[in-house]
Every structure is written in C-alpha cells, then in structure tokens.
Write a protein that holds these residues in place. Sequence first.
Motif, PDB file in Angstrom:
ATOM      1  N   LYS A  39      -4.434 -10.465  95.670  1.00 34.95           N
ATOM      2  CA  LYS A  39      -4.916 -10.212  97.025  1.00 34.95           C
ATOM      3  C   LYS A  39      -5.835  -8.989  97.050  1.00 34.95           C
ATOM      4  N   LEU A  40      -5.456  -7.984  96.266  1.00 36.65           N
ATOM      5  CA  LEU A  40      -6.280  -6.784  96.175  1.00 36.65           C
ATOM      6  C   LEU A  40      -7.669  -7.151  95.658  1.00 36.65           C
ATOM      7  N   LEU A  41      -7.705  -8.012  94.636  1.00 34.42           N
ATOM      8  CA  LEU A  41      -8.984  -8.461  94.073  1.00 34.42           C
ATOM      9  C   LEU A  41      -9.784  -9.218  95.137  1.00 34.42           C
ATOM     10  N   PHE A  42      -9.084 -10.033  95.908  1.00 37.62           N
ATOM     11  CA  PHE A  42      -9.746 -10.775  96.978  1.00 37.62           C
ATOM     12  C   PHE A  42     -10.410  -9.827  97.964  1.00 37.62           C
ATOM     13  N   VAL A  43      -9.674  -8.777  98.375  1.00 31.37           N
ATOM     14  CA  VAL A  43     -10.211  -7.826  99.347  1.00 31.37           C
ATOM     15  C   VAL A  43     -11.509  -7.233  98.809  1.00 31.37           C
ATOM     16  N   PHE A  44     -11.456  -6.808  97.568  1.00 26.83           N
ATOM     17  CA  PHE A  44     -12.621  -6.170  96.969  1.00 26.83           C
ATOM     18  C   PHE A  44     -13.814  -7.122  96.956  1.00 26.83           C
TER      19      PHE A  44
ATOM     20  N   ALA B 141     -10.462  -8.923 105.839  1.00 27.60           N
ATOM     21  CA  ALA B 141     -10.097  -9.044 104.434  1.00 27.60           C
ATOM     22  C   ALA B 141      -8.955  -8.095 104.087  1.00 27.60           C
ATOM     23  N   PHE B 142      -9.077  -6.869 104.566  1.00 27.94           N
ATOM     24  CA  PHE B 142      -7.941  -5.954 104.372  1.00 27.94           C
ATOM     25  C   PHE B 142      -6.711  -6.515 105.071  1.00 27.94           C
ATOM     26  N   GLY B 143      -6.949  -7.150 106.201  1.00 28.67           N
ATOM     27  CA  GLY B 143      -5.840  -7.757 106.929  1.00 28.67           C
ATOM     28  C   GLY B 143      -5.060  -8.726 106.061  1.00 28.67           C
ATOM     29  N   VAL B 144      -5.788  -9.503 105.238  1.00 31.02           N
ATOM     30  CA  VAL B 144      -5.104 -10.451 104.361  1.00 31.02           C
ATOM     31  C   VAL B 144      -4.092  -9.709 103.489  1.00 31.02           C
ATOM     32  N   LEU B 145      -4.527  -8.591 102.943  1.00 33.22           N
ATOM     33  CA  LEU B 145      -3.621  -7.822 102.091  1.00 33.22           C
ATOM     34  C   LEU B 145      -2.508  -7.172 102.919  1.00 33.22           C
TER      35      LEU B 145
END
Lengths: 255, 200, 557
Positions: free
Chosen positions: A22-27, A120-124
């Motif tokens: 998820k962290l990778l996704f945010v980035f 996107a941060f919300g996803v994490l």
Amino acid sequence: MNNMTLYVNRDSPVHRVDPLTKLLFVFISITSTYISANHLAVFGILLFTFIILMTGNVFKSILPVIGVSFLLIASIIIVQGFFHPDRATVLFEIGPIAIYKEGFSIALLITLRVVNMVAAFGVLILTTKPDDLVEALLQKGLSPKFGYVLLSVLQIIPQMVALTGKITDAQRARGMETEGGIWMRFKSFLPLLGPVVLNSLTETRERSIALEIRGFNAKGNRTFLYERETYRYSMPLRIALIIFFLAVIVWRVMS
Amino acid sequence: MKKKRMWSLQFSTAAFVLIPAAVGINFLGKLFADVLKLPLWIDAIGTVLASMLAGPLVGAIVGVINNIVYGFTTSPVSFVYAITQAVIGLVVGIMAYKGWISNVGKAVVLGLVVGFIAAIVSTPLNIMFWEGTTGNVWGDALFATMLAKDMPLWLASFADSIVVDVPDKVVTVLLSFLIFKGLPKNVKLMYDNQGEIERL
Amino acid sequence: MSVLRVVNLKYKYPDSSHFALDDISFTVEKGEFVGIIGMNTAGKTSLGYALSGLIPHFFKGAYGGDVYIGEMDVLSHEISEITAKVGLVFENPFSQMTGAKFTVYDEIAFGLENQGVPRDVMHERIRESMKLLDIEGLQGKNPFSLSGGQMQRVAIASVIAMKPDILILDEPTSQLDPEGAEEVFRVVEKLADEGMTIIMAEQKMEKLAAYADRILLLHDGKLIEDGKPEEVFSRDDLREFGVEPPVYVKVARTLGIRSEKTGQYPISLDEMPRERELRFHPSDYIKSKTTEANGTTTAELIVRDLHFGYEKGQDVIRGLNVTMSGEPIAIIGQNGAGKTTFVKLLKALLKPDSGEIYLDGNPLSRTTAAKLASRIGLIFQNPNDQIFKHKVIDEVMFGPLNIGQSSKEALANAKEMLDLVGLADKADENPYDLSLAERKMVAMASILAMDTDIVIFDEPTMGQDVRGKSKVKEIIHSLHEKEKLVICILHDMDFVAETFGRTIIFSDGGMLFDGPTREAFAQGDALRLARVEQPHITKLVQRMGYDRIVLKETELM
C-alpha cells in the motif's frame, strides 16, 4: 479519544493487502499525477484511487479528510484562475473580474492532483492499522527504537490532550482569563501550554527509566510476539504497480 | 561538564522518549493557539525545544515524525511539509549549539532566521505541488496581488511563505526560548550530560 | 549464597555535593520480604535505582562500594543484564506504560520481545503473570484506559513476566486511591506468598508490618537500622526520621502493652490483646478538646437542590442540599461518588443543570470562575496541572496578581504562604526540581496566597509523608483561625478523624450523612455503602470489644 488514527476497521480486500504494498501504491499514485501533465490521465488515476477506496468500503471516510484541505483547494482555484502568470484567454467574466482559461486549466489539474494525493494516502491510512505498518517496517529492518517512537506518539498525544481540560480548570481557578483582547488571550498561552510541556519533559525521565527496566537497550536478537502472515498477492501487485509507473515515465518522456 | 557532540548518532533512551513528547507539544501548541483564537499556528514549539535540548538531529527527526503523524491523523497534505519541519529542527539545533539562545535578542534573530529558512524550503514545495499557494488566506492574498502585478511566480510564492512563516516562527522560537530557560535542572542534565561514572 | 549483597554503597548524583546514599551495607536472602522506610528525602528511591543498575548506569554520578545481584556485580554490567534479574516498579503508574503497545497483553510482551524470548514461551509467561496479578480480564484493553491501580498491576505483571530474581517496589501505592492501593497490596501479598524475593519502600506502615520479614530504616542516605519489624517499629525515636509507627504500636504505647520478654510493642491488629481493659477520657473532656476552635464565623455556602451531569440523563450530582459554614468540613466517599465534581460546581468551573449555590446569599450563577477566584480557592489534586513558572515564588504570585493584588501585596502574601507550607527556603528554586510532595505544597501556597474566604482542598494528603500530613493539618487549623471556611476531600480516614469536626459522606452523587465526624464513623451502613473504612484506631477499639467510637489515641487513658 483513545485512538487518534483515521483507521476504519472493516474487512475488505484492500484491508488485507500488506502495508508495504500500500505504501508503494501511495508513492506511485502521487508521483504519477505529478509526472503526467495530462488532465485525463490524472483524472484516470484519481478515479482508480477512488475505486480502491470504494473496494475498501471506506470512500465515505475520505470525504472529511479532503474537506480539511478545502481551504488549500479553494485558494488554488481562485488564485490560479484569476492570476496565473500565463493568463491570456478569457474564459468568462464575473462583473469586472475575468477568469482565464490557462489559469483555470492549471487550477483544475492541481486540484485533481491534491485530491488524488489525499485519496491515495487515504488508501493507506484508512485501511491500515498503524501498528501493522510499523511492524511491517520493523521486520524490513527499521530500528525497533524508531518503531517505538512512531507508535508511542499515537498513544501519548491523546493522553496529553486529555490534560488540557484539567489545566484550563486549574488556571481559571487562579483567575486567568481565556477570553478578551488578543494580548489578554496571548498572555494565557504560556500558563496553558507551560504545564504540559514541563510535565511531559519531566516525565521523559521516568519513562526512560521504565523502558530501560524493560530491556529497551538489550543487545542481541529481539523476538516478535506475533507472527506476520504473509500476504499472497503482494509480489504480483507490486510488480504491476512498478510496470505502471515505468509506463507513466516512458509516456511522459516520449510525449 | 562537556557538552555532547552535536552530530552524535548515539541517541540515548531519553532522546527516543523525547521525540514523542515533543511531537505532542507541537500538537498542543497548535490546539491552544486555536482555543485562544490566536492568529498564528505555533505548532513547532516541541520541535524547537527538542533541538535545543538534544541537538539538530533529534530536532529534525521530531519535525519529520510530527508531519508524518499529522498526515496520518488529520491531513495528508502535511506529509509534503515534513522537509520544512526537519530543516527547522536542524537550524535551531545548530544555532542553539553555537550559542544563539543565550539571550532574548539572539533568540529573536534565531526566530527570524528560522522563519526565512522555512520559507526558502517551503517555496519550491508550494510551487511544485500547488503552483505556489499556501492555503493561508493572508499569504495567498498577497500572492494573488503580486501575480496581478505580473511579478514572477517564485517571488510571489516566496513572499506568500514569508508573511506566513516569519512572524509565526519568531513567536514560536521566543516562546520555546522562554520555556527552555525555565526547564528544571534534572531535565537539562539528562540531555546535556554525557558524564562518566566517577568511581569513589 | 545471598540473592543480593550491598557493600559500603555510596552515591552522589551528578552536579550534587550531597551523598544520596551514604555507606549502606546489607544482604537479602532468597524469598525474603524486606521493607524500606524513611521520609521522602531518605534515599529510598535512590536505593531502588542502585539495586536495579539505573544508578550508576543511567544517572552517572559518583559511585562507591559494590552491589552484587547473586554473582553479578552491578557496576560492570549493563542495565539490560541487571534488569533481567531485578524488576523495578515505581510510584507513577502512568509513566511506566511504554506507550508503544495498544493492549495490556502486548504491553506485557514489550520487555520479553526486547530480551528475545521465544514466541511460545512469551505467550505462556504473559498468561502466567496476568493470572498472578489478577488482570486476565484486562488483556484486550488499552493500558492508558485503565485505573491507576490496574495500571500499576500491569506494570508489576510486565516486570514479573521477565522472571526477575528480585522484585523492587518503590512506593507503588503512593499515587493511588485507597481502592487501587488495596488492589496492589492484595497482589503484593500473593507474590510474597509465592516465595518471591521482594524489597518494598512504603509509607503505609501497617502494610509493611504485616508483610515484611525485615525493615531497613533509612535517613539522609544512611542506613539507620536493619532489623525485624517489631524491633524497628518499637524504636522511641522513629518520629525523628519522619516515620510514624503502625497505629497499633501507637495505641500499645499509650496503653503500655509490650512484650515482657523483648520489650517490643505488638505491630499488627492480630497481635493486640483482645481482653485488655480500656479506659477512656470522659466525654466532656473530649468535647472540650475537639470544639476548642468553634464559634468562629466564616463565609457561608448554601447549596439548594443541585443537579449536574456530564452527559444528558446521567446525573453525577443528584439533588444536593447542604449548608456549609463554620468549622472545617471533610468530604469522604469512594472514587466516582461525585466529590470532585461537587467542588468544581462550588467553584463555578461547571454550571449546574438545575439548582443553585449561594455564596453569602448571592447566587453563583451570576458570576464566572475567574471572578470567583478572589472568593473561593480550589486546590486541585495534581499540582503538575498548573505549575508553569521557573521559580516557586513566581508561581505562587501568579494567582494573586491575576485577581488584582498589587505586586507588593502579592509578594508579601506569597512569602507568608510559602512559610506556612514550609518552603520558605525554596522560593527561588524551580518547582520541577522539587519532589512531587513539595510541588503539592507549592500549588497549595499558590491558592492560599490569593487570600480567599473559602478554601477547598482535593486530596491534600495523598503522597505526603508524616511530616507533610502534619503540615497540612497545621494549615487547615491556621485557615480556620483566620475565619476561613475549609472544605476538604479526603481518602485518608485517620487524617479525617484527627483533623475534622464535621464530615460529609458522599455516595453516588448524593449525601448519605452530614454531621459530627464521631457520628459519621458510627454509621455502619452508610460507610459500607460509600465503601469507606473506619479509621484504624476506631477499628482497633471496637475489635477490643467496645462499641464506643474513638477518633484519636489521646482519647485513651
């Protein structure tokens, strides 16, 4: 208020994805919107982020978080719409003021990016327990001491906030005013903040002792109370994300 | 007593415990400023105090963690400014070590320097992420006025940051200085002292 | 082989020229329970630090002599190696929670993870220690949501799980209310029965007398005596060391009950002879003693049909009616009975839902807390919630200046009050360099200096040693002499019996009793309902077969 995180406890496919993916996704999600300057592409990424939030059953919870950034977004639209340096073509006019097409277009792009950043941060943030994230980082080699710091912040701030009522009572009982002119209010700032600061700094001594007693500085291997379950799809997901990211870069360089 | 080296990476347990406390102090500073309806943020007192007590590196870490936590709990936008907070921690730590907190006058200078540097660091971030605005009404009004007069974007954005950051940081550093001067001996000693055990 | 050996231990904190520990030697055998007594500055806490390696490794400073844990000498080992063998639990339950764990279960695991204990062993040990400490029901809760007594038991469990050879308890109940303290004492007793080696510093002498095999009496960093409880408590000079013997010793001394063989006094209720004949001073003698200061006129608070709740439909205060003036008044009752809420209403920090409070005939609803500041002073439990100045004297002057005293007046008042609380020589110190007990006195002085007509105390005796308590008593008397109305929330029933003529029993937002203290402690049902115990002396006399309510040992002949 014992838990100050925005985490929403649900059972969803997004919740089950491992924190590092998820962290990778945010980035990747955020940087992609800044690499690409195409409205449609950015909008597509935002839409995709929204879909993930919906899959995670947390879409409603992101709205207030976007709301917090409302002032920033409003300011972007107004200021850029009216005054962006590249302004040339008048889009429409409200009375004497003109909104320019160029500025408006940029404002729209930035707004999409900001909303995507928050989402996107919300996803994490909305689907990951902070302690799971920290545990995952610990097992990737983050120093346990920094792990301690990250987690204890989340516990200690609510404790400090809980003190504020008592302090306000105690100082009002000594005749301090919290209302009135600006100087009067400013004068009350130190009597209110002072006790918290002094307390929490003095308390660092006792808490250091408590940690030392519990082997905080023990050398040798440490163990973990819980075993991490490995998430089955993390590899394919991460590879997909990276391929997407490379594609965005290539596209940007080519066009 | 010898002061410990400024850049030591050997953080004591006390330094690790200081970090969450300092983040909490930042948080409450902002909270009380809101409660009292003060026109400033005052959200970096913890960062500044941590730098004064435990050096620039600890201060910088407080800054970064502060914004990460803020990002996690209130507004993800603050992740962007983690760098600014880290630089505030570094600057205060270095200048405090060099003696810029020995009296009120120097503390004001320190506040001005911190405010300027914060603005210098924030400006490229603001331009990169949102074409120069800050979300602060007064700052953005100035930004808009300057753009209307066809001044360059970077200058307008820098001015936007300056009017927001400088007064806030001067007040923040001054308050932190007052608190720091009044810290009890046992707290200062714990961070100052890298003393040896003397065998009797 | 002794489990602990201390040889000529000397220690000075950095930046101090004073020996905190001064040439101390003793040994402890496996399974022993050793009590440590002495006043607040005696060196009890420093000794605890020295036994767990925090002195010298954490505090540095100057260190002489040696401490051996089994074979291991403390000086040449690291704290983590020492604390694997010595567990330390200290006063403040809150700061012993690591803060990085979100459940009690995980909190206990913190030390084990650091030690690298294998996972299955870890689970086993956590369960074991939770059982021992009687906290199995709390395992999923957030540590910070617990009460003080529960937190303190979690702290003990966390240390016990690390399987130390020795457990050191440094006044573990001094910051707890009586219920929390009882919870902790119960588990301490259990641990002692299990054969754990325990070293415990404590102010509640009755408890030490009941558990300890040996007592160490410390004073000014020196070990004054190392002996059996009955030996140490039978010393005639205990008061010089700021220690009050258990109440049974005091009574036995008054009555001249002592063992013919050893000349020692009985130290527990069980050892008191039951058939002993008591003689009491005649009641009019007692009356003349207790009502000496009566007849003064003070401000008057009248409470009419007071209701208050923090949330709708949940009244914390339910229809109170009371008139308060004249002699000092004690308010007793268990936690959550609404005592603190009540005094906050008196001070107008909270607004009643209905009903009214009149101060000398004027309704409080027409004033604000800030305005009332000059009429009613309220001293909160925790001094740390208010102290923010760098110097004691400035802190004490803050309130007086706020309510409009001139700086000259404020300074004079502040000095007078610092003198009254016994801190005249510390006026220029930083309040946070003082002990918590002293800081409580600073907070007290800071309210008293406002020279209000009414003074309300919330738990002034908590955490105070004998000297602190007698100071508080003195302060209350002197306020009364100055014709001020004193209202005081208390948990310490011995102190209530000795100090107050009038007592209000609180329970569940209402008053169960309001009247003379002697009658209050005769209200068996009300006391039970309010979960309040009788004073030790009262219980003792009743146990000896008399139904008379005795409040002080001076009432016995």
